[in-house]
Design a protein around this motif. Structure first.
Motif, PDB file in Angstrom:
ATOM      1  N   PRO A  96       8.987  -0.253  14.510  1.00  0.00           N
ATOM      2  CA  PRO A  96       8.262  -0.106  13.242  1.00  0.00           C
ATOM      3  C   PRO A  96       8.579  -1.247  12.285  1.00  0.00           C
ATOM      4  O   PRO A  96       9.643  -1.868  12.340  1.00  0.00           O
ATOM      5  CB  PRO A  96       8.764   1.232  12.694  1.00  0.00           C
ATOM      6  CG  PRO A  96      10.135   1.369  13.282  1.00  0.00           C
ATOM      7  CD  PRO A  96      10.084   0.725  14.634  1.00  0.00           C
ATOM      8  N   TYR A  98       8.376  -2.025   8.042  1.00  0.00           N
ATOM      9  CA  TYR A  98       8.293  -1.313   6.778  1.00  0.00           C
ATOM     10  C   TYR A  98       7.826  -2.250   5.665  1.00  0.00           C
ATOM     11  O   TYR A  98       8.225  -3.420   5.619  1.00  0.00           O
ATOM     12  CB  TYR A  98       9.647  -0.702   6.406  1.00  0.00           C
ATOM     13  CG  TYR A  98      10.116   0.347   7.383  1.00  0.00           C
ATOM     14  CD1 TYR A  98       9.779   1.687   7.210  1.00  0.00           C
ATOM     15  CD2 TYR A  98      10.875   0.002   8.492  1.00  0.00           C
ATOM     16  CE1 TYR A  98      10.195   2.654   8.108  1.00  0.00           C
ATOM     17  CE2 TYR A  98      11.310   0.959   9.397  1.00  0.00           C
ATOM     18  CZ  TYR A  98      10.960   2.279   9.196  1.00  0.00           C
ATOM     19  OH  TYR A  98      11.372   3.231  10.091  1.00  0.00           O
ATOM     20  N   LEU A 113       7.656   3.606   0.696  1.00  0.00           N
ATOM     21  CA  LEU A 113       7.889   2.731   1.839  1.00  0.00           C
ATOM     22  C   LEU A 113       6.929   3.153   2.941  1.00  0.00           C
ATOM     23  O   LEU A 113       6.910   4.326   3.345  1.00  0.00           O
ATOM     24  CB  LEU A 113       9.332   2.831   2.335  1.00  0.00           C
ATOM     25  CG  LEU A 113      10.407   2.106   1.545  1.00  0.00           C
ATOM     26  CD1 LEU A 113      11.759   2.274   2.220  1.00  0.00           C
ATOM     27  CD2 LEU A 113      10.083   0.631   1.397  1.00  0.00           C
ATOM     28  N   GLU A 115       5.726   2.970   6.750  1.00  0.00           N
ATOM     29  CA  GLU A 115       6.113   2.630   8.114  1.00  0.00           C
ATOM     30  C   GLU A 115       4.857   2.276   8.917  1.00  0.00           C
ATOM     31  O   GLU A 115       3.898   3.062   8.963  1.00  0.00           O
ATOM     32  CB  GLU A 115       6.836   3.799   8.776  1.00  0.00           C
ATOM     33  CG  GLU A 115       7.220   3.544  10.228  1.00  0.00           C
ATOM     34  CD  GLU A 115       7.870   4.753  10.870  1.00  0.00           C
ATOM     35  OE1 GLU A 115       7.989   4.757  12.109  1.00  0.00           O
ATOM     36  OE2 GLU A 115       8.251   5.682  10.141  1.00  0.00           O
ATOM     37  N   THR A 116       4.840   1.116   9.522  1.00  0.00           N
ATOM     38  CA  THR A 116       3.668   0.646  10.264  1.00  0.00           C
ATOM     39  C   THR A 116       4.061   0.333  11.693  1.00  0.00           C
ATOM     40  O   THR A 116       5.199  -0.058  11.981  1.00  0.00           O
ATOM     41  CB  THR A 116       3.054  -0.594   9.611  1.00  0.00           C
ATOM     42  OG1 THR A 116       3.990  -1.686   9.685  1.00  0.00           O
ATOM     43  CG2 THR A 116       2.708  -0.331   8.159  1.00  0.00           C
ATOM     44  N   PRO A 121      -0.467   1.815   9.403  1.00  0.00           N
ATOM     45  CA  PRO A 121       0.461   2.727   8.705  1.00  0.00           C
ATOM     46  C   PRO A 121       0.484   4.097   9.377  1.00  0.00           C
ATOM     47  O   PRO A 121      -0.568   4.659   9.698  1.00  0.00           O
ATOM     48  CB  PRO A 121      -0.111   2.813   7.292  1.00  0.00           C
ATOM     49  CG  PRO A 121      -1.036   1.638   7.173  1.00  0.00           C
ATOM     50  CD  PRO A 121      -1.563   1.358   8.534  1.00  0.00           C
ATOM     51  N   GLU A 125       7.191   7.332   2.948  1.00  0.00           N
ATOM     52  CA  GLU A 125       8.377   7.961   2.375  1.00  0.00           C
ATOM     53  C   GLU A 125       8.655   7.323   1.020  1.00  0.00           C
ATOM     54  O   GLU A 125       8.178   6.232   0.723  1.00  0.00           O
ATOM     55  CB  GLU A 125       9.594   7.801   3.291  1.00  0.00           C
ATOM     56  CG  GLU A 125       9.516   8.582   4.585  1.00  0.00           C
ATOM     57  CD  GLU A 125       9.618  10.088   4.373  1.00  0.00           C
ATOM     58  OE1 GLU A 125       9.959  10.509   3.240  1.00  0.00           O
ATOM     59  OE2 GLU A 125       9.351  10.827   5.328  1.00  0.00           O
ATOM     60  N   ASN A 127      10.561   5.342  -1.925  1.00  0.00           N
ATOM     61  CA  ASN A 127      11.370   4.131  -1.925  1.00  0.00           C
ATOM     62  C   ASN A 127      12.750   4.449  -2.487  1.00  0.00           C
ATOM     63  O   ASN A 127      12.883   4.820  -3.657  1.00  0.00           O
ATOM     64  CB  ASN A 127      10.693   3.050  -2.772  1.00  0.00           C
ATOM     65  CG  ASN A 127      11.282   1.684  -2.551  1.00  0.00           C
ATOM     66  OD1 ASN A 127      12.457   1.555  -2.209  1.00  0.00           O
ATOM     67  ND2 ASN A 127      10.481   0.650  -2.735  1.00  0.00           N
TER      68      ASN A 127
END
Length: 335
Positions: A96, A98, A113, A115-116, A121, A125, A127
């Motif tokens: 992942p 970010y 944040l 996650e990709t 994506p 979540e 930060n």
């Protein structure tokens, strides 16, 4: 010398070794099970309403063969996938990546944040570097990643019910620019409220190009009524920030500050800090709520009063009079 060999069927011979079985029916060896095993298919499967099964299978095989010859050109499209000639920076398949981002609200934003995986994506979540939220996020922020994969989302521009191409959109914008070139007299823009600094920068550039144009922002729902009260009290467009972690008594009058109002995530965390008791001398805060409809804040209240919205002003006046009287009596007590 002659030898005799037993050529009787295997079912009639006595088993010489250990007996294995695959089911309880085979172990019982009933006559019904023997009849069932003697037939390759269940009763009635060999014939189809007078049509011989073998003949039927022959006809079907011939039909499939002719269909394959006639539809030889109907194939699924083929796509040739090639590897990167030059790999994308920081992108490793399976790992992942970010990115720091934010979910914009009316007059605020939630730091997140993202996650990709290979540019897509998949999870959001809070930060953790933003101290007021402490790495937390709201339910709406968690679910907002699904908007990127919503099949019903707008995919293009429309006019009078018909979809426009990019070239048509550019032609319309060019016509507006030509019509209102100069000072922008008669041109108006209607938009919703936003706390995006990027949009603020673009609006400033737009006003330089069209100084007489009108930029109007409208929201059908206003979740910050204290702003008007602050404007009347202080003469400035200020916003109150409540520190619930330091409050011992909290009174909410028809205000769902845990969920519906701006800054609800920060207020929920501050309220939880005031609830936390680590030693016997710590005092836990108390929450009093008066509201016309059940809300998340009302569900957390220690004392909740169901009251019509039309009676909130009278309750606030009575409460203010009571608090003022208590303060005056406290000041008169000699020390």
């Amino acid at each position: 010398m002659k030898r005799k060999f037993d050529h009787s069927p295997a079912a009639q011979r006595e088993p010489a070794g250990p007996q294995y079985w695959r089911s309880l029916d085979e172990l019982a060896d009933t006559p019904g099970f023997r009849e069932h095993m003697a037939r390759e298919f269940p009763e009635g499967a060999a014939s189809l309403d007078g049509v011989d099964r073998r003949q039927f299978m022959k006809l079907m095989a011939a039909s499939f063969a002719l269909g394959g010859l006639g539809l030889a050109g109907c194939r699924r499209p083929e796509a040739h996938i090639l590897p990167y000639g030059k790999s994308v920076e920081y992108t490793v398949p399976g790992l992942p990546l970010y990115f720091a981002t934010a979910m914009p609200l009316r007059k605020s934003a939630i730091p997140l944040l993202a996650e990709t995986h290979q540019g897509r994506p998949t999870k959001l979540e809070g930060n953790p570097s933003y101290a007021p939220h402490g790495g937390a996020s709201s339910l709406l922020a968690q679910a907002s990643v699904l908007d990127l994969y919503d099949p019903e989302r707008a995919l293009g521009h429309t006019k009078d019910g018909s979809t426009l191409t990019n070239a048509q959109v550019n032609d319309i914008l060019a016509g507006i620019n030509k019509t209102y070139a100069g000072n922008g007299e008669g041109l108006a823009f209607l938009a919703d409220e936003s706390a995006s600094p990027t949009r603020a920068r673009l609006v400033a550039k737009l006003k330089k190009v069209f100084p007489r144009a009108i930029w109007a922002e409208y929201e059908p729902v206003q979740d910050e009524p204290p702003v008007a009260a602050a404007q009347a009290s202080f003469g400035k467009n200020v916003k109150p920030v409540y520190r619930f972690a330091k409050a011992r008594r909290i009174v909410s009058l028809d205000a769902d500050f845990f969920h519906a109002e701006a800054g609800s995530l920060y207020y929920a965390r501050e309220f939880a800090k005031g609830r936390r008791v680590t030693k016997p001398t710590d005092e836990m805060n108390r929450l009093y709520v008066a509201e016309s409809g059940f809300s998340l804040t009302g569900s957390m209240a220690d004392h909740r009063l169901r009251l019509a919205s039309s009676h909130m002003l009278a309750l606030a006046a009575a409460l203010a009079s009571k608090v003022s009287l208590s303060e005056n009596q406290t000041r008169e007590i000699p020390v």
